[in-house]
Design a protein around this motif. Structure first.
Motif, mmCIF file in Angstrom:
data_model
loop_
_atom_site.group_PDB
_atom_site.id
_atom_site.type_symbol
_atom_site.label_atom_id
_atom_site.label_comp_id
_atom_site.label_asym_id
_atom_site.label_seq_id
_atom_site.Cartn_x
_atom_site.Cartn_y
_atom_site.Cartn_z
ATOM 1 N N ASP A 1 0.820 -1.212 0.000
ATOM 2 C CA ASP A 1 0.000 0.000 0.000
ATOM 3 C C ASP A 1 0.859 1.270 0.000
ATOM 4 N N ASP A 2 2.104 1.197 0.487
ATOM 5 C CA ASP A 2 2.993 2.361 0.381
ATOM 6 C C ASP A 2 3.302 2.632 -1.088
ATOM 7 N N SER B 1 -5.606 -0.558 -3.704
ATOM 8 C CA SER B 1 -5.304 0.144 -2.451
ATOM 9 C C SER B 1 -5.620 -0.736 -1.248
ATOM 10 N N LEU B 2 -4.756 -0.566 -0.230
ATOM 11 C CA LEU B 2 -4.973 -1.169 1.093
ATOM 12 C C LEU B 2 -4.930 -2.705 1.130
ATOM 13 N N PRO C 1 -3.232 -5.760 2.164
ATOM 14 C CA PRO C 1 -2.093 -5.931 3.070
ATOM 15 C C PRO C 1 -1.019 -6.801 2.431
ATOM 16 N N ARG D 1 -8.796 5.979 -4.939
ATOM 17 C CA ARG D 1 -8.062 5.351 -3.816
ATOM 18 C C ARG D 1 -8.864 5.472 -2.518
ATOM 19 N N GLU D 2 -9.386 6.663 -2.288
ATOM 20 C CA GLU D 2 -10.132 6.869 -1.038
ATOM 21 C C GLU D 2 -11.382 5.987 -0.993
ATOM 22 N N CYS E 1 -10.371 2.414 -0.288
ATOM 23 C CA CYS E 1 -9.962 2.283 1.121
ATOM 24 C C CYS E 1 -11.199 2.254 2.013
ATOM 25 N N SER E 2 -12.168 3.116 1.728
ATOM 26 C CA SER E 2 -13.310 3.137 2.645
ATOM 27 C C SER E 2 -14.174 1.891 2.472
ATOM 28 N N ARG F 1 -13.084 -1.120 1.581
ATOM 29 C CA ARG F 1 -12.359 -2.223 2.227
ATOM 30 C C ARG F 1 -12.491 -2.144 3.753
ATOM 31 N N CYS F 2 -12.323 -0.909 4.285
ATOM 32 C CA CYS F 2 -12.388 -0.767 5.750
ATOM 33 C C CYS F 2 -13.772 -1.106 6.282
ATOM 34 N N ASP G 1 -9.517 -5.203 10.339
ATOM 35 C CA ASP G 1 -8.152 -4.688 10.451
ATOM 36 C C ASP G 1 -7.310 -5.738 11.180
#
Ligand code: EPU
Length: 336
Positions: A94-95, A112-113, A115, A213-214, A217-218, A220-221, A226
């Motif tokens: 993700d970096d 994105s995101l 792991p 991307r945002e 990420c949202s 997935r979250c 986590d």
């Protein structure tokens, strides 16, 4: 720099957080260091552990675990259309995605995101929201342990498929990936066709790179646990690919069953999460292990679970899905 550890606890090096240990663990940064390790001694039993996000230890590892830690991200070719980037196996996936999005480069945003580290991405051709690592990978560099030399494979030579590659097949246990070369595009190419992505992107104000991307990420979250809070390894099972006739028969009984085109002709990919959910197992718990309450494809460690307990639950899930739908679901996670 090479760093060695003996009798090391792996609980913080696997995202399931199961308490197992390894006889030895060696971190290496450069390919010269890696080659020197294999020249220095013969490892009778060894494995590569990257982020530990797709592995389930069911016992202590009586061998040597190799961990790449290279943090290299280096653009090597730039044209008016593309940028080619060399990335070290130890970079957090993700970096890399964040790095690309910050520079306005397209190709990684849907991933994105996820792991894990870059070196693991080609092994199972990680994928999400209509994109796969193979779409951006140009070349994979690895140490061939049998031939004792560094080698490169181009994308076409990696035999990429759905959660598949040559590194899970003929090169399994023979290759240590050190570097991945990625091609990123300077041209807009939003891929919004999967699930809720388009809706979420619209809510954020339109299909810019950072909004995509945002949005991912949202989403997935909201669905995926986590790992820092609840041990898990992402999807524990692969989505099954079945013959078209089998899918049609199931659709006659369950018209709302999600199904997608598969790479193989005459085949259809089903959603294992839906099959498990409809088997009544979403949120099911057996002691310290459970089926995640928001995404049934994910098994979770509520605290203190052993690998064997996770396997026992996985077998139960497979049996119930088989009994209800007649479909076999295979594990995606590497069980050791
Ligand atoms: N569904 C349910 N109940 C559930 C889970 C899913 O009904 O508990 C349904 C969903 O409503 C949807 C369908 O099943 O209609 C598919 O679900 P989702 O979009 O969440 O994706 P998935 O097929 O379950 C795959 C990947 C994920 C990736 C997502 C998004 C595999 C094995 N998993 O899951 O990858 O994030 O698509 O693209 O292919 C991973 O590999 O670790 C991973 C999380």
């Amino acid at each position: 720099m090479i760093r060695e550890f003996n009798e090391i606890n792996l609980a913080f090096r696997n995202s399931f957080h199961v308490e197992q240990s390894a006889r030895r663990l060696i971190e290496f940064e450069t390919e010269e260091e890696l080659m020197s390790l294999f020249e220095r001694e013969t490892f009778t039993r060894w494995m590569v552990l990257s982020g530990g996000n797709n592995v389930l230890f069911t016992q202590d590892y009586d061998g040597v675990i190799l961990c790449p830690v290279s943090q290299l991200i280096e653009p090597i070719v730039e044209t008016t259309d593309e940028v080619v980037v060399r990335v070290g196996a130890g970079v957090e996936w993700d970096d890399l995605v964040a790095w690309a999005v910050e520079r306005g480069l397209w190709g990684l945003e849907n991933l994105s995101l996820i792991p894990g580290k870059v070196g693991a991405a080609p092994v199972q051709n990680i994928g999400a929201y209509g994109a796969e690592a193979k779409d951006v990978i140009r070349r994979v560099r690895f140490y061939d342990v049998e031939q004792r030399t560094m080698r490169n494979l181009l994308r076409e030579e990696c035999c990429f498929g759905y959660r598949e590659s040559i590194f899970k097949q003929e090169l399994k246990g023979k290759a240590v990936i050190t570097e991945v070369e990625i091609v990123l595009s300077k041209h807009e190419n939003p891929r919004l066709g999967y699930g809720d992505v388009e809706r979420e992107v619209e809510r954020l104000g339109g299909a810019t790179l950072s909004n995509i991307r945002e949005a991912i990420c949202s989403i997935r979250c909201s669905k995926l646990p986590d790992t820092a809070v609840l041990g898990n390894a992402g999807s524990f099972f692969k989505n099954p690919v079945v013959q078209r006739a089998v899918a049609e028969q199931l659709l006659a009984t369950y018209p709302d069953m999600p199904h997608y085109p598969a790479a193989e002709q005459q085949c259809v990919k089903l959603a294992a999460g839906w099959l498990i959910d409809r088997s009544g197992l979403k949120g099911y718990r057996e002691g310290a292990v459970g089926v995640h309450e928001r995404q049934a494809l994910v098994l979770v460690n509520h605290g203190g679970a052993t690998g064997s307990e996770v396997i026992a639950l996985a077998r139960k899930v497979q049996a119930e899905v088989k009994q209800k739908f007649g479909v076999e679901i295979d594990t995606e996670v590497n069980i050791l």
